[in-house]
Scaffold this motif. Structure first.
Motif, PDB file in Angstrom:
ATOM      1  N   ASP A   2       0.822  -1.211   0.000  1.00  6.93           N
ATOM      2  CA  ASP A   2       0.000   0.000   0.000  1.00  6.93           C
ATOM      3  C   ASP A   2       0.858   1.263   0.000  1.00  6.93           C
ATOM      4  OD1 ASP A   2      -2.325  -1.511  -0.020  1.00  6.93           O
ATOM      5  OD2 ASP A   2      -2.468  -1.567   2.175  1.00  6.93           O
ATOM      6  N   ARG A   3       1.957   1.243   0.742  1.00  2.12           N
ATOM      7  CA  ARG A   3       2.832   2.422   0.766  1.00  2.12           C
ATOM      8  C   ARG A   3       3.421   2.692  -0.613  1.00  2.12           C
ATOM      9  NH1 ARG A   3       4.792   0.126   5.787  1.00  2.12           N
ATOM     10  NH2 ARG A   3       6.640  -0.599   4.665  1.00  2.12           N
ATOM     11  N   THR A   8       4.336   6.580  -0.955  1.00  4.66           N
ATOM     12  CA  THR A   8       4.930   6.979   0.323  1.00  4.66           C
ATOM     13  C   THR A   8       5.789   5.858   0.901  1.00  4.66           C
ATOM     14  OG1 THR A   8       2.932   6.235   1.465  1.00  4.66           O
ATOM     15  CG2 THR A   8       3.056   8.584   0.895  1.00  4.66           C
ATOM     16  N   LEU A  10       8.756   3.824   2.787  1.00  4.14           N
ATOM     17  CA  LEU A  10       9.576   4.072   3.979  1.00  4.14           C
ATOM     18  C   LEU A  10      10.955   3.441   3.863  1.00  4.14           C
ATOM     19  CD1 LEU A  10       6.974   3.462   6.840  1.00  4.14           C
ATOM     20  CD2 LEU A  10       7.761   5.645   5.919  1.00  4.14           C
ATOM     21  N   GLU A  24      10.273  -2.795   1.120  1.00  4.47           N
ATOM     22  CA  GLU A  24       9.198  -2.247   1.953  1.00  4.47           C
ATOM     23  C   GLU A  24       8.683  -3.283   2.946  1.00  4.47           C
ATOM     24  OE1 GLU A  24       7.780   0.890   2.319  1.00  4.47           O
ATOM     25  OE2 GLU A  24       9.479   1.484   1.086  1.00  4.47           O
TER      26      GLU A  24
END
Length: 124
Positions: A2-3, A8, A10, A24
């Motif tokens: 989903d990121r 977005t 991380l 991720e």
């Protein structure tokens, strides 16, 4: 997943690739490509559903485009060289026939050989 899809990340560079997905998820790439192929397939399906093209596919498409252009250029070059080869073959055939005819002549029938000399210099 989903990121990455939201843009977005991380732990990765945010590329829409299995490598970034593995980063991720904090797992090794081979885990996704060998053990959890369903997650890999789901990821690529979601990427396509967003109307985006995965980076790996984009790179392959660019490479394919370059390869097709190179192939087209090589085909044109091949056609040009083939035409030259045919021209040279005709020249060789004509010269072979002329050579055969000249060698077949005997005695006074033979064509005279004329030496080519430069024209006299008229400026002096």
């Amino acid at each position: 997943m989903d990121r990455l899809l939201a843009g977005t990340p991380l732990r990765s560079d945010g590329a829409l690739t299995v490598l970034a997905l593995a980063a991720e998820a904090d797992v090794k790439r081979h885990v996704l490509t060998h053990r959890h192929t369903d997650l890999k397939d789901e990821f690529y399906a979601k990427v396509r559903a967003q109307g985006r093209v995965p980076d790996s596919e984009r790179k392959l498409r660019a490479e394919l485009k370059k390869t097709k252009e190179r192939l087209a250029n090589l085909i044109e070059e091949n056609k040009r060289q083939q035409a030259e080869i045919e021209t040279f073959a005709r020249v060789v055939n004509v010269l072979t026939v002329e050579n055969h005819q000249l060698r077949g002549q005997s005695g006074p029938k033979r064509a005279p050989v004329v030496a080519l000399r430069p024209a006299p210099d008229t400026d002096s």
